[in-house]
Design an enzyme around this catalytic site. Structure first.
Site, PDB file in Angstrom:
ATOM      1  N   ASP A 169      16.537 -38.328 -23.629  1.00  0.00           N
ATOM      2  CA  ASP A 169      17.767 -38.786 -22.968  1.00  0.00           C
ATOM      3  C   ASP A 169      17.593 -40.243 -22.549  1.00  0.00           C
ATOM      4  OD1 ASP A 169      20.471 -37.806 -21.758  1.00  0.00           O
ATOM      5  OD2 ASP A 169      19.551 -39.047 -20.207  1.00  0.00           O
ATOM      6  N   GLU A 176      19.685 -43.567 -20.339  1.00  0.00           N
ATOM      7  CA  GLU A 176      20.822 -44.054 -19.535  1.00  0.00           C
ATOM      8  C   GLU A 176      21.083 -45.490 -19.959  1.00  0.00           C
ATOM      9  OE1 GLU A 176      22.420 -41.926 -17.791  1.00  0.00           O
ATOM     10  OE2 GLU A 176      20.887 -40.370 -17.960  1.00  0.00           O
ATOM     11  N   HIS A 194      22.378 -37.307 -14.157  1.00  0.00           N
ATOM     12  CA  HIS A 194      22.570 -38.564 -14.906  1.00  0.00           C
ATOM     13  C   HIS A 194      21.370 -39.489 -14.737  1.00  0.00           C
ATOM     14  CE1 HIS A 194      26.570 -37.467 -16.133  1.00  0.00           C
ATOM     15  NE2 HIS A 194      26.857 -37.167 -14.896  1.00  0.00           N
ATOM     16  N   ASP A 213      17.925 -35.121 -17.147  1.00  0.00           N
ATOM     17  CA  ASP A 213      18.821 -34.732 -18.243  1.00  0.00           C
ATOM     18  C   ASP A 213      18.040 -34.302 -19.490  1.00  0.00           C
ATOM     19  OD1 ASP A 213      20.831 -35.246 -16.531  1.00  0.00           O
ATOM     20  OD2 ASP A 213      21.765 -36.881 -17.638  1.00  0.00           O
TER      21      ASP A 213
END
Length: 931
Positions: A8, A10, A142, A147
């Site tokens: 994952d 961001e 998040h 995540d």
């Protein structure tokens, strides 16, 4: 199965070309066991947008000393190695990393694709929702590591679920996925391997077990034979059921006698017995559904006839069929048959599903929907599309090709080919024998206008939520088309080796003589060439409209509200429009040639259909469907460009979020259609709602719906509004015309009020842009006070937001259009309702503008009554039961300063009114609520 990596990232935004990574996490796992974890913050070398900080909690200070992305790529690539990578919408994460030159050929496993197939009825497929559905306790924070852990846990739960599927179903999904690029292929192969070490045996795809899937749970009753001269009901006898000591009082423990309910029941009984039309405004709390259901049920049974009940919302449909009608049946001990009937496109067609299984999917969307539908049916799905989650226009387009929305779907074909197992056919049979048929407004008028293809013959109609009949019918009879829609249609048509045309060529090879087959391939080649030319022509035509739209906005970028331009007679005289007409003439010529050729092809093959079998028949039905949809597009676009229908509204729209251009057409009036097909055709129509009047009169709705012959009845609410509701009107807030001052005052006072009441507040907006602005401004301050802010449009459905709000101790819910009505939150969960602005429609909206032009005084005759109806609906959200108590706050001073303000206030039930300063609002509210 080898070890896998859950990944994952961001980022500062959604565009891999422009935005940057701010955090990466990877989790190596084998089955449920985590073997290693790796994560790091990344310095994006640019400021992090505030919205991203609010979402992730990552701020500029946290990444200031973090490494740039180039510094960690080698270590990340080493950690991943050759392992397949798991993630939610994994292509998004990989697009950022592949742009940096790593993981170019990695095997991707998308948990979204797995969930879309394995959880066909899930309401949402985002990672957080899947975690909740599957009972996983890892937060969806998040943040990259949380995540990635959540993606692993979701993956493992879905993997376990997949292992429970029949091996034949897994084999079919794997077989269908082989020629398609799909991010579920690899993992479904592994699942199949785990289920069985034996080789995959070829299995016949013709599975004729649909009768078991969709067969009615009880034998269908014989269709009703309608009587010539119906017998009137005994009004006193019917009324006695709801009176003190009556059958309802004996059956329901908490039954309350309400004189207004009995008065409405008597009026409905008379209207049915005397063959009259009636409009009833029934205030909140009257119990109007039983006031019409009791006489409707007795009338239908006594006269062996059917009564259609039309609603606007699914919520009311479900309440009627699952609760009110069963209660009525039990209380009165009636042999009452009732069913819900929907438009044809809501039902799965087993014949078309078989055809897709036999032919095999060609796109990821087709594969995803086919696999989803097969899993859904395996789990007991009933073939009604409302049971499954379809995401986006491409998936809905695939569903349409599997649905009973097909000219070839006739009862005799269904019975002969599929043994009558079609869900639509079964629903239609149930409707023929039902006393009460529940439908929605969208189907009601569109079905009669298109020749009653769904509803059986009926003479008695009850329209609940009647204030919506105009807008719902307008939507149902409108038409919208985009370049993507047209491209998908041409892709579906295909060419010599793809799509419907390609399938026809391969199927007919064994049936035709070489000379005839040569003619066929020549015709298909011509059609392919024309389709290619049409695709080019359509792009040029739509490009000319884009240029026209750009000139209309004087070269400026599209605003955050998008752009709408009505196409009027004056528009068609503009020099810019000439280019549009030239391009359309050329496009239309190509389209006409293609349509003629398709019709010729269809006719030629149909003549020899007897000996060619079901596959050819199905493919021809698809060809006929494409011809119908292309012809429909041609007719509507031709009207928009050069030959308008005076009864239609035409406009071009560019949507704000993706700049996509669409051509739109809507009916100017619904009233004449209602008059022609309903008021003049049916014996009795009862129109009811809590809000049918503006300023105490039915005149507005009567004129909109051409309801000249209907009697009328207004029944107030039994609730004690004087003691239950306080209406606070702010006298010192700036008017909305002072946009900045007004917005600051709204934000400041919502924070003060929510802190004082501990949330428990619904705030109604008229514009989504203002809602977003307000949400961003008030959320940080309210979070500090422990008050959660929920806003419409964050991806959650309205129902999910309402559920979450209901269950929260301290929360504020911000809503627009969908929340002005149909929201039912009794008790203390909702104690304060704020109406930010009087709910006038946007006057420049093409439908509003076109309809306004038909009035001498559009503001007072049209826009004001519409706004009053919506205002009354909004006010009605607060007091839902006898024991409710609350405050309605109006933050729009125009209700005091403008002449029309009085009309809004006079439309409300009698309640306590306080006109005061915003400074006093929190104290007055807490005093009224005894906080």
């Amino acid at each position: 199965m080898p070890s896998l990596i859950a990944l994952d990232i961001e980022t500062t935004g959604l565009d891999a070309q422009k935005d940057a990574v701010i955090e990466i996490a990877a989790v190596r796992f084998n089955g449920s066991r985590i073997e290693a974890e790796w994560d790091t913050l990344i310095n994006p070398q640019r400021p992090i947008p505030p919205a991203i900080t609010a979402l992730t909690g990552i701020n500029n200070d946290m990444v200031r000393n973090a490494p740039p992305i180039r510094a960690v790529l080698h270590e990340l690539a080493d950690f991943i190695g050759d392992s397949p990578v798991v993630g939610h919408n994994i292509r998004f994460d990989l697009s950022f990393l592949q742009r940096q030159g790593i993981l170019p050929f990695v095997e991707a496993i998308d948990t979204y694709e797995m969930a879309a197939v394995l959880l066909p009825t899930a309401s949402r497929y985002n990672l957080g929702s899947l975690g909740q559905i599957l009972g996983i306790l890892i937060p969806n924070s998040h943040r990259a590591l949380d995540d990635a852990r959540l993606a692993h846990a979701v993956f493992w739960q879905l993997y376990q679920r997949a292992l429970e599927l029949p091996i034949e179903l897994l084999a079919e999904i794997v077989r269908h996925s082989e020629p398609v690029e799909w991010d579920g292929s690899w993992i479904f192969r592994q699942i199949l391997r785990a289920r069985s070490r034996q080789p995959i045996e070829a299995r016949q795809t013709r599975q004729q077990q649909y009768d078991g899937l969709f067969a009615a749970e009880h034998r269908l009753a014989a269709p009703l034979t309608l009587v010539e001269t119906p017998q009137p009901l005994d009004e006193d006898e019917v009324a006695s059921i709801l009176e003190p000591g009556g059958l309802f009082a004996r059956y329901f423990d908490q039954f309350e006698y309400r004189s207004q309910q009995v008065e409405m029941l008597r009026a409905v009984t008379r209207a049915l017995s005397n063959g009259e039309h009636l409009m009833v405004e029934a205030g909140t709390g009257i119990g109007k559904s039983f006031a019409y259901l009791v006489p409707a049920a007795l009338w239908a049974i006594q006269n062996n006839t059917r009564v259609v009940i039309s609603t606007n919302t699914i919520t009311l449909q479900e309440q009627l069929i699952n609760k009110d009608i069963p209660d009525l049946r039990d209380a009165l001990k009636l042999d009452l048959r009732a069913t819900v009937l929907k438009g044809r496109s809501n039902y799965l067609c087993p014949r078309r599903l078989e055809a897709l299984r036999h032919k095999g999917p060609e796109t990821p969307e087709e594969l995803r929907i086919l696999a989803k539908v097969l899993v859904w049916l395996q789990e007991g799905g009933r073939g009604d599309r409302s049971e499954i989650n379809l995401n986006g226009p491409a998936e809905r387009e695939v569903w349409m090709r599997l649905s009973a929305e097909d000219e070839g779907c006739k009862a005799e074909v269904c019975v002969s080919r599929m043994g009558g197992a079609c869900p639509f056919y079964q629903s239609r049979q149930q409707a023929l024998s039902a006393h009460l048929i529940i439908v929605n407004h969208a189907l009601l008028l569109s079905d009669v206008v298109t020749g009653s293809r769904v509803l059986p013959e009926y003479q008695y109609l009850i329209v609940d939520e009647g204030h919506h009949i105009e807008s719902a019918s307008t939507n149902a009879l409108s038409y919208r088309v985009t370049q993507n829609d047209l491209s998908r249609l041409l892709n579906e048509l295909g060419g010599t080796s793809s799509g419907v045309l390609g399938r026809l060529v391969s199927l007919l090879k064994e049936f035709l003589r070489p000379s005839d087959f040569g003619l066929l391939t020549k015709t298909v080649q011509r059609a392919t060439d024309l389709a290619t030319r049409l695709d080019f022509d359509l792009k040029q035509f739509l490009k000319s409209i884009e240029v026209f739209m750009e000139n209309a906005r004087e070269g400026k970028p599209v605003s955050s509200y998008g752009q709408q331009v009505r196409i009027l007679p004056s528009t068609r005289k503009l020099p810019d429009w000439t280019e549009v007409e030239i391009q359309w003439d050329s496009t239309n010529e190509t389209l006409s040639l293609l349509l003629n050729l398709i019709a010729e092809l269809h006719k030629g093959i149909s003549e020899g259909l007897e000996r060619m079998g079901e596959d050819v028949e199905d493919t021809l039905a698809n060809l006929a469907s494409i011809h119908r949809r292309l012809s429909e597009a041609q007719a509507y676009i031709h009207g928009l460009v050069s030959q308008p229908d005076p009864a239609a509204i035409y406009w071009v729209e560019i949507s704000p979020n993706n700049n996509r251009l669409s051509l739109q057409i809507a009916p100017l009036h619904i009233g004449p259609l209602m008059e022609k097909y309903l008021w003049h055709e049916k014996n009795s129509i009862i129109l009811t709602s809590a809000t049918l009047t503006a300023e105490g009169e039915f005149n507005y709705l009567r004129s909109r719906l051409n309801a000249d012959e209907a009697d009328e009845l207004i029944l107030g609410s039994p609730f004690d509004y004087e003691n239950a509701a306080l209406l606070f009107i702010a006298k010192d807030i700036p008017e909305p015309v002072d946009a900045n001052g007004y917005q600051r005052a709204v934000e400041h006072n919502l924070i003060r009020l929510a802190r004082a009441t501990g949330g428990r507040m619904l705030v109604l907006f008229t514009s989504y842009a203002q809602l977003r602005r307000t949400s961003q401004a008030i959320t940080p301050a309210l979070l500090e006070a422990g008050i959660q802010v929920y806003e419409q449009g964050e991806g959650a459905s309205a129902n999910l937001l309402l559920e979450t709000f209901r269950e929260s101790d301290k929360a504020v819910l911000l809503g627009t259009r969908a929340f002005w009505e149909g929201v039912d939150i009794p008790g203390e969960a909702l104690s304060v309702l704020v109406i930010v602005k009087l709910p006038f429609d946007v006057p420049s909206d093409p439908i509003i503008a076109a309809r306004s032009e038909t009035f001498d005084d559009p503001f007072n005759e049209y826009q004001l009554p519409e706004a009053i109806l919506r205002f009354r609906q909004g006010f009605g959200r607060l007091i839902r039961t006898q024991s409710d108590r609350g405050v309605v706050v109006i933050l729009d001073r125009r209700i005091l300063s403008k002449q029309y303000g009085k009309a809004f206030l006079e439309s409300l039930p009698q309640c306590k009114v306080h006109v005061g300063s915003l400074n006093d609002l929190p104290a007055i509210t807490t005093r009224w609520l005894n906080l």
